[in-house]
Design a protein around this motif. Structure first.
Motif, PDB file in Angstrom:
ATOM      1  N   GLU A 150      -1.663  11.567   0.876  1.00 21.44           N
ATOM      2  CA  GLU A 150      -0.821  11.683  -0.319  1.00 21.44           C
ATOM      3  C   GLU A 150       0.408  10.786  -0.288  1.00 21.44           C
ATOM      4  OE1 GLU A 150      -2.140  14.143   1.357  1.00 21.44           O
ATOM      5  OE2 GLU A 150      -3.096  15.534  -0.025  1.00 21.44           O
ATOM      6  N   ASP A 151       0.885  10.438   0.918  1.00 25.41           N
ATOM      7  CA  ASP A 151       2.107   9.632   0.999  1.00 25.41           C
ATOM      8  C   ASP A 151       1.809   8.149   1.192  1.00 25.41           C
ATOM      9  OD1 ASP A 151       1.143   9.685   3.546  1.00 25.41           O
ATOM     10  OD2 ASP A 151       2.982  10.423   4.482  1.00 25.41           O
ATOM     11  N   LEU A 152       0.595   7.742   0.890  1.00 26.51           N
ATOM     12  CA  LEU A 152       0.225   6.335   1.034  1.00 26.51           C
ATOM     13  C   LEU A 152       1.075   5.424   0.144  1.00 26.51           C
ATOM     14  CD1 LEU A 152      -2.558   4.622   2.117  1.00 26.51           C
ATOM     15  CD2 LEU A 152      -2.709   4.350  -0.343  1.00 26.51           C
ATOM     16  N   GLY A 153       1.386   4.269   0.676  1.00 28.36           N
ATOM     17  CA  GLY A 153       2.014   3.217  -0.108  1.00 28.36           C
ATOM     18  C   GLY A 153       1.489   1.897   0.399  1.00 28.36           C
ATOM     19  N   PRO A 154       1.498   0.825  -0.387  1.00 31.22           N
ATOM     20  CA  PRO A 154       1.871   0.832  -1.799  1.00 31.22           C
ATOM     21  C   PRO A 154       0.747   1.400  -2.669  1.00 31.22           C
ATOM     22  CG  PRO A 154       1.108  -1.347  -1.181  1.00 31.22           C
ATOM     23  CD  PRO A 154       1.082  -0.510   0.068  1.00 31.22           C
TER      24      PRO A 154
END
Lengths: 322, 322
Positions: free
Chosen positions: A141-145
């Motif tokens: 869920e906290d993946l970036g970009p």
């Protein structure tokens, strides 16, 4: 008692969600413009107490707000399940205005209704499409970009962003469900129904978009709705973002095509195309990290393969009955 | 020779960008609806060959596309610098429709124009506001999750997402500039002009929103435009995302207020408010990672403090001349 407003309430997920909520004896108000949803999907609820349907375009403010306000005056809406969206991704790639209106403006107007009527809880059907094409990493869920490659994915990300800002501005709580590919009935679109229709039309052989190596995780809609209700009940934050999916890496288009063939026309030849993308905006491969949801205490009953096998049988029956 | 279309061309950044492009003898077409931009900002360009201004609302499709098409038939537009947006963040927090129209729909329609006229290059003024409130980590371009806390930040993120999808659909190249707080003239809004106006109005003392501890990085607009042009020239990808900022952690509102006081009314008493947010959607603290841009070869000439000192002097002169 909770009173639920479902936007996109005559759509695939909406109908399944409504069934579960009504089984709990909770009130359900379904809004849908019937552009992709179907009134006949709602027939089973025709005489169920506490259910009502309204043909409303949730991408425009006026009638949507006024109808919701009138209902709210009768029975206080506590939860909005915002599912209305353009689920036809290739259509949105061809014409960005489709996803602008149906995938984003529906969210914008739903937030305006929630704010105006002070509805405390919003539950939103987001999508793994917000992540874009991430071949090499597990997608948490906290993946970036975040680089969505379809207008659908872009407008789901836009929706999440607007909801997050609404939390800051006073919305009491929002759950963001990042859906994987979901299968089951009533099916209106997607890879299974496409393949079943092709196979029924030409039982000797059918074409598959791409080379068949595209691999994705699939969740059965029964599991999906179960996860949504679980998160709504158990997550404790004001802004709760969860990937929803099975605990596996998915199955290939080739496996799906073979499952369809075996069920519909065992003698059919499957003809594959070129490349590992079915269409512009399609994501070929995908590792979906659902540990956050597992840690909350929920796991899918059906893995990707079981979900596909069951959905192929259900959709084949649906199509045979048409 | 490049031909540049600037949306928001009569705004703060647009005017500074136009000046630089015109100095390179390149053509500049400025579009602006004059809702926040000002025609008088364009006076210096009145007789410059290759400059033209059109009063156009870029959040609506019809006139925007038709005017761009007519110009494009005369001189082929090669670059769109999409700067049009609602730069008044608190106004957008009060009414989300402002950011919907001015910050997002301007992007949507700019993309529609670029696609329709096959303009190859889009340069977009995004914002650090897309990251939201990230107090504990340095903010690099690949940060996740993205949780904007203002409608402005949400609609800038929505814009980025839509641009990313447009790349997949055929847009040749896009540069995404994630602006920090930018200062300089012609100033229309922001902390410096607010403080200068307050201080000029009541030279004995003035109020500051929040307790003065909010710390942010500031870039002078001269450096900002320089960075934009540098990225446009040196980045080699089809989709280039860069934080733009000085190489420091910024300065506090207290420092800014004192700089204003020293310049405008040295005897003034500065009265601070409560809390470390100036308004809903304000981000109190902020560590902006600009290593990617440094690695490309660009660094700011002025750090945050130098940028503020110079901008305070420039804006004080601007206000004194009004």
């Amino acid at each position: 008692m909770p009173v639920h407003l479902i936007t996109g309430g005559a759509g695939f997920v909406g109908v399944n969600l409504a069934r579960r909520l009504l089984a709990r004896k909770e009130d359900v108000i379904a809004f849908d413009d019937l552009s992709l949803g179907h009134k006949e999907f709602l027939k089973p609820f025709g005489n169920v107490p506490g259910f009502e349907f309204h043909e409303i375009d949730c991408s425009a403010g006026g009638a949507f707000l006024e109808r919701a306000r009138a209902i709210h005056a009768q029975k206080t809406i506590t939860d909005v399940w915002h599912l209305a969206a353009n689920s036809d991704i290739p259509a949105g790639v061809k014409d960005p205005r489709i996803d602008l209106a149906r995938t984003f403006l529906t969210t914008f107007e739903t937030l305006a209704v929630a704010e105006s009527l002070r509805i405390p809880r919003l539950h939103f059907a987001s999508s793994s499409a917000i992540y874009g094409d991430v071949p090499d990493r597990a997608i948490a869920e906290d993946l970036g970009p975040l680089e969505p490659i379809s207008n659908y994915g872009a407008m789901k990300l836009a929706s999440e962003a607007q909801i997050r800002a609404a939390i800051e501005a006073g919305l009491e709580r929002a759950d963001i469900f990042r859906f994987p590919n979901v299968v089951g009935t009533p099916a209106t679109h997607g890879v299974i129904i496409d393949l079943i229709r092709k196979c029924r039309k030409t039982p000797n052989g059918f074409d598959v978009l791409g080379d068949g190596t595209q691999q994705k995780a699939y969740l059965h809609v029964e599991d999906l709705v179960d996860a949504m209700l679980f998160i709504a009940e158990h997550a404790t934050g004001r802004y709760n973002v969860f990937n929803i999916g099975p605990d596996d890496d998915g199955i290939t288009v080739k496996n799906i095509a073979e499952t369809v063939r075996d069920r519909v026309s065992p003698e059919a030849e499957i003809r594959y195309g070129q490349g590992n993308k079915g269409w512009t905006g399609d994501v070929p491969r995908f590792r979906y990290d659902t540990h956050k949801l597992t840690a909350l205490g929920w796991t899918a009953r059906m893995g990707s393969t079981a979900a596909i096998v069951r959905a192929v049988a259900e959709i084949a029956d649906q199509e045979a009955a048409r």
